[in-house]
Design a protein around this motif. Structure first.
Motif, PDB file in Angstrom:
ATOM      1  N   PHE A  97      -6.466   8.767  -7.438  1.00 35.11           N
ATOM      2  CA  PHE A  97      -6.125   7.937  -8.595  1.00 35.11           C
ATOM      3  C   PHE A  97      -5.123   6.864  -8.196  1.00 35.11           C
ATOM      4  CE2 PHE A  97      -3.774   6.974 -12.541  1.00 35.11           C
ATOM      5  CZ  PHE A  97      -4.836   6.638 -13.372  1.00 35.11           C
ATOM      6  N   ARG A  98      -4.183   7.251  -7.369  1.00 37.33           N
ATOM      7  CA  ARG A  98      -3.154   6.293  -6.960  1.00 37.33           C
ATOM      8  C   ARG A  98      -3.713   5.165  -6.104  1.00 37.33           C
ATOM      9  NH1 ARG A  98       0.503   8.684  -3.846  1.00 37.33           N
ATOM     10  NH2 ARG A  98       0.297  10.841  -4.567  1.00 37.33           N
ATOM     11  N   CYS A  99      -4.841   5.402  -5.490  1.00 40.16           N
ATOM     12  CA  CYS A  99      -5.447   4.354  -4.662  1.00 40.16           C
ATOM     13  C   CYS A  99      -6.219   3.322  -5.477  1.00 40.16           C
ATOM     14  CB  CYS A  99      -6.390   4.974  -3.633  1.00 40.16           C
ATOM     15  SG  CYS A  99      -5.517   5.687  -2.255  1.00 40.16           S
ATOM     16  N   LEU A 100      -6.392   3.565  -6.770  1.00 39.14           N
ATOM     17  CA  LEU A 100      -7.229   2.654  -7.567  1.00 39.14           C
ATOM     18  C   LEU A 100      -6.783   1.184  -7.490  1.00 39.14           C
ATOM     19  CD1 LEU A 100      -7.960   4.846 -10.726  1.00 39.14           C
ATOM     20  CD2 LEU A 100      -9.489   4.383  -8.795  1.00 39.14           C
ATOM     21  N   PRO A 101      -5.475   0.911  -7.582  1.00 38.64           N
ATOM     22  CA  PRO A 101      -5.075  -0.500  -7.485  1.00 38.64           C
ATOM     23  C   PRO A 101      -5.553  -1.174  -6.214  1.00 38.64           C
ATOM     24  CG  PRO A 101      -3.249   0.794  -8.298  1.00 38.64           C
ATOM     25  CD  PRO A 101      -4.325   1.772  -7.897  1.00 38.64           C
ATOM     26  N   GLU A 102      -5.560  -0.429  -5.126  1.00 34.39           N
ATOM     27  CA  GLU A 102      -6.048  -1.006  -3.880  1.00 34.39           C
ATOM     28  C   GLU A 102      -7.526  -1.363  -3.978  1.00 34.39           C
ATOM     29  OE1 GLU A 102      -5.329   0.635   0.235  1.00 34.39           O
ATOM     30  OE2 GLU A 102      -3.742   1.638  -0.940  1.00 34.39           O
TER      31      GLU A 102
END
Ligand SMILES: Cc1cc2nc3c(=O)[nH]c(=O)nc-3n(C[C@H](O)[C@H](O)[C@H](O)COP(=O)(O)OP(=O)(O)OC[C@H]3O[C@@H](n4cnc5c(N)ncnc54)[C@H](O)[C@@H]3O)c2cc1C
Ligand SMILES: Nc1nc2c(ncn2[C@@H]2O[C@H](COP(=O)(O)OP(=O)(O)O)[C@@H](O)[C@H]2O)c(=O)[nH]1
Ligand SMILES: [Mg+2]
Lengths: 203, 635
Positions: A97-102
């Motif tokens: 989930f935390r990688c979504l911005p990337e």
């Protein structure tokens, strides 16, 4: 092309961290199965499924990452002519989930700005191990102006819905487009594909 | 993402340029376990294409002093056994030199620029006057790199508004609609009623000149796909054949080059290259038309008439043309724009062959023998990488290889050690030239390519349509210098923002890129200025931004020139200077056949549509649905 037995053809592309269940979602939808074990299907570029929506045949061409996401090495050309993107994370994996911005940054850079993006939280059959709350994901998707859906490729929850809703949306976008432009606007393949077929048409 | 690489492969490929990528696809396709790595964060090496901000970052990287193996956690000497020795690879790519940047447009600060991943404005501090000094390359290094914008916008259709008037698109080629462009068809309609929408310019004779600023270029930076190496695909060339045969063509889209131009008596003119062109040409007299037609007809089957050229066979083609009753301008056309040869070097037989080839390449996809890939040349190598991955190849950018490990006894390379100290085993290794150390290359003589990249506001030859893709060969002026190839790309090639052109200049180097190319740039363009001073200059397109650099040409280096490479280490070269991609394709195929003599080179993969899916709800695929145009909507 006139011989083709479909009314619409759309290219749908899956992205997201490795292991979130992209390949399983594609195979669940196109083949109706949940593949045991891991491992990409060697040699399969994309899967096709033709669905009928309000009497119209819609051919969905669904592209998987070919594993290039594993080391963050997806080719830009993968995004190029996608009509829709399914951005997937695993609800039991905070990191995905935390990688979504990337991932969104990649979309912004390389995809068409007319692309429709859907955020998918997969593996809801593992609710007891959930790390990302539905609310957090909803807030995030709203802020990014994306559609949001939770699925289980394993239990076949919401998988049909995901692709069929997307197909509906793509049809209405395409309609709007052709109405507005008053020309049959090919979307988004603005260039020529080359094939033997084309070659033989000349001279 | 702390995923570690597998450590057993059949082939490890270092570098993602075109030859390496073709090889990767071929190896993976024939069942080899392939690891394909690149030390850079992008695909393609010197074959890459960049957005505007990407290009600025690339330039900046080159200007930084080598940071010596900072990331290496474990140094290779600790990992080498007694029975082994190491061949170290280069830490820093040194194939690019003499970079010079010129910014001619104003860098006004009123616009609030916000581009994701972009270097922000005031990147360079160049005067916006016509008097431009070369930007000291050190300048860029000093620049502050502002923080990335971490706000993500939904890629919705209306995020960016068309802020200029739309020019009339009178077009004779079918697909020039820019669907993806923000200012393209859809948004155009949206903004029709906008108050700030200026009336559509309908006088094509006096095209409206837009005021373009540096911040606009930055803001629209992702519209650019700037090729480091400028190439085209011959419609009957090896690369097209390979793309079609291997089905890699399904990953890319192409446009036809629409015009071949020539520079004759100080003017840019279109070369009539098809029969229709010759007939319709306004530049040619009736007599000239007849002469040219006759000559073309002869060329298409010149072998049948040896008597007509036998005496000239090994003499210069230019001399031969003088005998063919062609006017000087026609001779110039044929020599430079059709045969694309330089005056001195080409024999009559080669000139006739090239002319025949040219004529045969016409009409396959359009009016010229060339195709250009949408989004730039950099897409092509990526497409082959995708094919490799589809067949199980593993991809890893940002992975540096510290050294090749050679077994002393067998003399063969058996592993590489990456920057994390990981040892990766394989049977064969393919390494791109730029990765090899100075020691390995000490006896290699490299050529150089001179390159310029320009952003301009108008075409070098204006016509009704502003969406032309043109190629112009400017013959050498002085002896000892080389012809300059100019490729002008319009925005519908997806390589530049609307209302601009991306112009590539390429030649074999005799000096630095700027020294080699500036005179041609001056002939064709005038620096951008807010106020038009010189009326005469008015008709020339204006230069908004320019970059010069030299690139190493490692093509045509014989394998034996490299020192001490084990027999199972193969070398691929970087881009060559030629128009086409034949060198890369030939090299990949030659190496593949050397490594795997009994394997087929890039056969067609099974068609995904023929893979019949199991399951009860499957829709049977109708036969004959091959060759589907990608993502085309048929309403
Ligand atoms: C319609 C047309 C089609 C052409 N098709 C091709 C093609 O498919 N491939 C191609 O490389 N060139 C082709 N050429 C020739 C090409 O345009 C020029 O000869 C070449 O670009 C000259 O560049 P140079 O002087 O910088 O390179 P040179 O130093 O003259 O040659 C560069 C390399 O290109 C190779 N080469 C040159 N001419 C040809 C050729 N006709 N066919 C195959 N290899 C050649 C040489 O082996 C050499 O290694 C074509 C020319 C025309 C007019
Ligand atoms: N429990 C559960 N496991 C899943 C689901 N979808 C995928 N998986 C598992 O997650 C792993 C990775 O799936 P895969 O489709 O290969 O992920 P990809 O790397 O995103 O393509 C596999 O072990 C799958 O069995 C799901 O919906 N529920
Ligand atoms: Mg997968």
């Amino acid at each position: 092309m006139s011989m083709e037995d479909y009314d619409f053809l759309f290219k749908i592309v899956l992205i997201g961290n490795a292991g979130v269940g992209k390949t399983c979602l594609v195979r669940r939808f196109t083949q109706g199965l949940f593949p045991p074990g891991q491992g990409a299907t060697i040699g399969v570029d994309f899967m096709i499924k033709t669905v009928e929506i309000n009497g119209e045949k819609v051919k969905l061409q669904i592209w998987d990452t070919a594993g290039q996401e594993r080391f963050r090495s997806i080719t830009q050309s993968y995004y190029r002519s996608a009509n829709a993107l399914i951005l997937t994370y695993d609800i039991t994996c905070e990191e995905s989930f935390r990688c979504l911005p990337e991932w969104l940054r990649e979309i912004e850079q390389y995809a068409s700005n007319k692309v429709i993006t859907v955020l998918v939280g997969n593996k809801i059959d593992l609710a007891e191990r959930r790390e990302v709350s539905q609310q957090r994901a909803e807030e995030f998707s709203e802020a990014q102006d994306m559609y949001y859906l939770e699925t289980s490729a394993k239990e076949s929850d919401n998988v049909e819905k995901l692709f069929l809703d997307l197909a509906c949306r793509l049809i209405s976008e395409a309609r709007q487009n052709t109405l507005v432009n008053n020309v049959s606007s090919p979307l988004p393949g603005e260039g020529k594909s080359i094939s033997y077929l084309t070659c033989c048409n000349f001279n | 993402m702390a995923d570690s690489l597998p450590t057993e492969f059949d082939v490890v490929i270092v570098g993602t340029g075109l030859p390496e990528s073709i090889l990767a696809a071929a190896c993976s396709r024939s069942g080899q376990r392939v690891l394909h790595v690149d030390s850079k964060s992008y695909y393609g090496g010197n074959w890459a294409s960049f957005s505007f901000s990407g290009l600025l970052s690339w330039l900046k990287d080159y200007q930084q002093i080598c940071i010596d193996g900072e990331e290496s956690t474990v140094k290779w000497p600790d990992l080498i056994h007694e029975t082994e020795e190491a061949i170290t690879l280069r830490k820093k790519d040194e194939t690019i030199q003499h970079m010079e940047i010129f910014c001619y447009v104003s860098q006004d600060l009123d616009d609030n620029v916000e581009e994701i991943g972009a270097l922000q404005k005031n990147l360079s501090t160049v005067a916006s006057s016509t008097l431009t000094e070369p930007l000291d390359s050190a300048c860029l290094v000093k620049d502050k790199r502002s923080v990335y914008v971490t706000k993500y916008k939904m890629p919705a259709k209306d995020t960016l508004k068309s802020d200029r008037e739309t020019s009339l698109e009178v077009n004779d080629i079918e697909e020039t609609l820019e669907k993806e462009n923000d200012c393209g068809d859809k948004t155009r309609v949206h903004t029709d009623g906008d108050k700030d929408e200026k009336p559509v310019e309908d006088n094509m004779d006096q095209p409206k000149r837009n005021r373009i600023t540096y911040s606009q270029i930055l803001k629209e930076g992702r519209r650019f796909n700037i090729d480091l190496v400028s190439k085209l695909l011959y419609s009957q060339g090896l690369l097209i054949d390979l793309l079609i045969k291997s089905n890699v063509s399904r990953y890319a889209e192409f446009k036809n080059v629409t015009r071949i131009l020539t520079f004759w008596e100080g003017k840019v003119e279109q070369v009539p290259c098809s029969r229709a062109d010759v007939f319709n040409s306004k530049e040619l007299t009736m007599v000239e038309k007849r002469m040219l037609m006759k000559f073309f007809t002869f060329c298409t089957d010149f072998e049948q008439h040896p008597d007509e050229y036998e005496a000239f066979k090994q003499r210069p083609f230019s001399d031969y043309l003088k005998t063919k009753k062609l006017t000087p301008s026609l001779q110039h056309f044929v020599l430079h724009s059709i045969a694309m040869t330089s005056e001195s070097s080409c024999t009559t037989i080669d000139g006739l062959k090239a002319t025949k080839n040219f004529l045969q390449c016409l009409g396959w996809f359009g009016n010229t023998p060339f195709l250009f890939p949408l989004y730039g040349q950099g897409e092509i190598s990526q497409c082959f990488c995708r094919m490799c991955a589809v067949f199980g190849g593993i991809y890893c950018l940002r992975r540096k290889v510290q050294c090749l490990v050679v077994d002393k006894e067998s003399g063969r390379c058996n592993a590489v050690i990456d920057h994390l100290g990981q040892r990766i085993h394989a049977k064969n290794f393919i390494v791109e030239d730029s990765y090899l150390s100075e020691e390995t290359c000490s006896s290699v003589q490299y050529k150089q390519i001179s390159r310029a990249v320009l952003i301009t506001d108008q075409s070098i030859l204006k016509t009704d349509s502003d969406q032309q893709i043109s190629v112009l060969i400017v013959p050498p002026v002085e002896p000892g210098t080389f012809a300059v190839r100019v490729t002008e790309l319009c925005s519908s090639t997806m390589t530049c923002m609307k209302d601009t052109y991306l112009v590539h200049l390429t030649c074999s180097s005799s000096k630095t890129a700027r020294e080699d190319l500036e005179s041609v740039v001056k002939k064709l363009f005038t620096p951008y200025a807010e106020i038009e001073i010189n009326k005469e200059e008015h008709s020339k397109p204006r230069l908004l931004w320019a970059l010069y650099f030299n690139m190493r040409d490692s093509s045509g280096i014989s394998r034996s020139s490299y020192n001490g490479l084990p027999s199972n280490v193969y070398v691929c070269s970087g881009p060559d200077c030629g128009v086409g991609n034949e060198h890369a394709v030939k090299q990949a195929e030659t190496l593949f056949r050397e490594i795997f003599p009994s394997e087929e080179f890039c056969p067609s993969p099974p068609n995904p549509e023929d893979i019949i899916l199991d399951g009860n709800d499957k829709q049977p695929e109708v036969p004959g649905t091959k060759n589907v145009l990608m993502a085309e909507v048929e309403p």
